[in-house]
Motif scaffolding. Structure first.
Motif, PDB file in Angstrom:
ATOM      1  N   LEU A 110      -9.990  30.420 -39.244  1.00  0.00           N
ATOM      2  CA  LEU A 110     -10.533  29.296 -38.480  1.00  0.00           C
ATOM      3  C   LEU A 110      -9.901  29.284 -37.099  1.00  0.00           C
ATOM      4  O   LEU A 110      -8.676  29.209 -36.965  1.00  0.00           O
ATOM      5  CB  LEU A 110     -10.256  27.967 -39.188  1.00  0.00           C
ATOM      6  CG  LEU A 110     -10.832  26.735 -38.494  1.00  0.00           C
ATOM      7  CD1 LEU A 110     -12.361  26.751 -38.513  1.00  0.00           C
ATOM      8  CD2 LEU A 110     -10.291  25.463 -39.148  1.00  0.00           C
ATOM      9  N   ARG A 141     -14.493  31.596 -38.073  1.00  0.00           N
ATOM     10  CA  ARG A 141     -15.264  30.382 -37.833  1.00  0.00           C
ATOM     11  C   ARG A 141     -14.576  29.596 -36.730  1.00  0.00           C
ATOM     12  O   ARG A 141     -13.354  29.540 -36.689  1.00  0.00           O
ATOM     13  CB  ARG A 141     -15.329  29.518 -39.087  1.00  0.00           C
ATOM     14  CG  ARG A 141     -15.994  30.194 -40.261  1.00  0.00           C
ATOM     15  CD  ARG A 141     -15.940  29.326 -41.500  1.00  0.00           C
ATOM     16  NE  ARG A 141     -16.492  30.042 -42.643  1.00  0.00           N
ATOM     17  CZ  ARG A 141     -16.297  29.665 -43.899  1.00  0.00           C
ATOM     18  NH1 ARG A 141     -15.583  28.572 -44.179  1.00  0.00           N
ATOM     19  NH2 ARG A 141     -16.818  30.372 -44.881  1.00  0.00           N
ATOM     20  N   ALA A 156     -13.746  26.013 -35.294  1.00  0.00           N
ATOM     21  CA  ALA A 156     -13.723  24.602 -35.687  1.00  0.00           C
ATOM     22  C   ALA A 156     -14.569  23.806 -34.711  1.00  0.00           C
ATOM     23  O   ALA A 156     -14.408  23.909 -33.499  1.00  0.00           O
ATOM     24  CB  ALA A 156     -12.295  24.074 -35.711  1.00  0.00           C
ATOM     25  N   ARG A 182     -13.668  15.984 -41.560  1.00  0.00           N
ATOM     26  CA  ARG A 182     -14.371  17.265 -41.370  1.00  0.00           C
ATOM     27  C   ARG A 182     -13.405  18.335 -40.893  1.00  0.00           C
ATOM     28  O   ARG A 182     -13.454  19.478 -41.349  1.00  0.00           O
ATOM     29  CB  ARG A 182     -15.528  17.106 -40.383  1.00  0.00           C
ATOM     30  CG  ARG A 182     -16.760  16.469 -40.989  1.00  0.00           C
ATOM     31  CD  ARG A 182     -17.972  16.585 -40.071  1.00  0.00           C
ATOM     32  NE  ARG A 182     -17.772  15.974 -38.762  1.00  0.00           N
ATOM     33  CZ  ARG A 182     -17.960  14.680 -38.484  1.00  0.00           C
ATOM     34  NH1 ARG A 182     -18.353  13.848 -39.439  1.00  0.00           N
ATOM     35  NH2 ARG A 182     -17.758  14.222 -37.275  1.00  0.00           N
ATOM     36  N   GLU A 202     -11.311  19.460 -43.791  1.00  0.00           N
ATOM     37  CA  GLU A 202     -12.108  20.309 -44.676  1.00  0.00           C
ATOM     38  C   GLU A 202     -12.247  21.720 -44.112  1.00  0.00           C
ATOM     39  O   GLU A 202     -12.166  22.699 -44.853  1.00  0.00           O
ATOM     40  CB  GLU A 202     -13.492  19.686 -44.900  1.00  0.00           C
ATOM     41  CG  GLU A 202     -13.442  18.423 -45.745  1.00  0.00           C
ATOM     42  CD  GLU A 202     -14.739  17.624 -45.709  1.00  0.00           C
ATOM     43  OE1 GLU A 202     -15.725  18.068 -45.068  1.00  0.00           O
ATOM     44  OE2 GLU A 202     -14.758  16.532 -46.319  1.00  0.00           O
ATOM     45  N   GLN A 203     -12.458  21.824 -42.788  1.00  0.00           N
ATOM     46  CA  GLN A 203     -12.561  23.140 -42.160  1.00  0.00           C
ATOM     47  C   GLN A 203     -11.252  23.914 -42.305  1.00  0.00           C
ATOM     48  O   GLN A 203     -11.263  25.107 -42.610  1.00  0.00           O
ATOM     49  CB  GLN A 203     -12.922  22.998 -40.674  1.00  0.00           C
ATOM     50  CG  GLN A 203     -14.333  22.507 -40.423  1.00  0.00           C
ATOM     51  CD  GLN A 203     -14.593  22.338 -38.939  1.00  0.00           C
ATOM     52  OE1 GLN A 203     -14.874  23.311 -38.245  1.00  0.00           O
ATOM     53  NE2 GLN A 203     -14.495  21.106 -38.453  1.00  0.00           N
TER      54      GLN A 203
END
Length: 184
Positions: free
Chosen positions: A5, A35, A37, A61, A64-65
């Motif tokens: 992330l 990914r 964020a 959120r 969670e990421q």
């Protein structure tokens, strides 16, 4: 699949650091997904009074990421000799509850571009210190600090051999550390 992330310390739409994070997505080694964020600008400043069962949706959120990732890539400029508030805030939210935050145990590395005299080294060091205190396992040296003023051509990260090399090396290291952590 190993998930890295990227937490980008600049909210600007055309940010060079955002472009570096996007480059990381393209350079990810086989079996690794990078990914970025999303929504960091929507996360309110950390305040214990609003944390808990009714924590803001944007903060949840973010958590969670971070929880879904195997490693963290901190891609950040340097603001006034330090890390940007948006990145520090993301680290603060991901570190809670203390000792059990979604950041705990995650390998982490920092890199990025800045106009400053040292190309962002201080921000990268500060961000690694923060994630370490928050419970992550940072790579002890900044992976790559780039002075924007030294870039050639159009300034796009993929056109800079040193940037491509540092991003590639960082992702390989993070992938290896994440896999070792998962196997332990």
């Amino acid at each position: 699949m190993t998930v890295v992330l990227a937490l980008v310390g600049s909210l600007r739409a055309d940010s060079t650091n955002r472009k570096i994070a996007e480059l990381a997505q393209r350079l990810a080694p086989e079996g690794t997904e990078v990914r970025i964020a999303e929504g960091l600008g929507e996360v309110p400043f950390y305040n214990e009074d609003i944390d808990g069962a009714d924590a803001p949706a944007a903060a949840e959120r973010l958590r969670e990421q971070v929880a879904a990732a195997d490693a963290l890539l901190l891609v950040t400029p340097e603001y006034n000799g330090g890390l940007p508030a948006v990145l520090k805030n993301a680290i603060d939210w991901a570190s809670r509850p203390y000792g059990q935050g979604s950041i705990t145990g995650k390998p982490a590395a920092a890199l990025g571009a800045a106009f400053g005299q040292f190309g962002g080294v201080w921000a990268h060091q500060d961000s690694l210190k923060s994630v370490k205190i928050a419970g992550a396992k940072p790579h002890e040296e900044p992976a790559g600090s780039f002075k924007v003023t030294e870039w050639t051509g159009s300034g796009h990260p993929e056109e800079q051999a040193d940037v491509v090399e540092a991003v590639t090396r960082t992702l390989e290291t993070l992938t290896q550390q994440a896999r070792e952590t998962a196997a332990a």
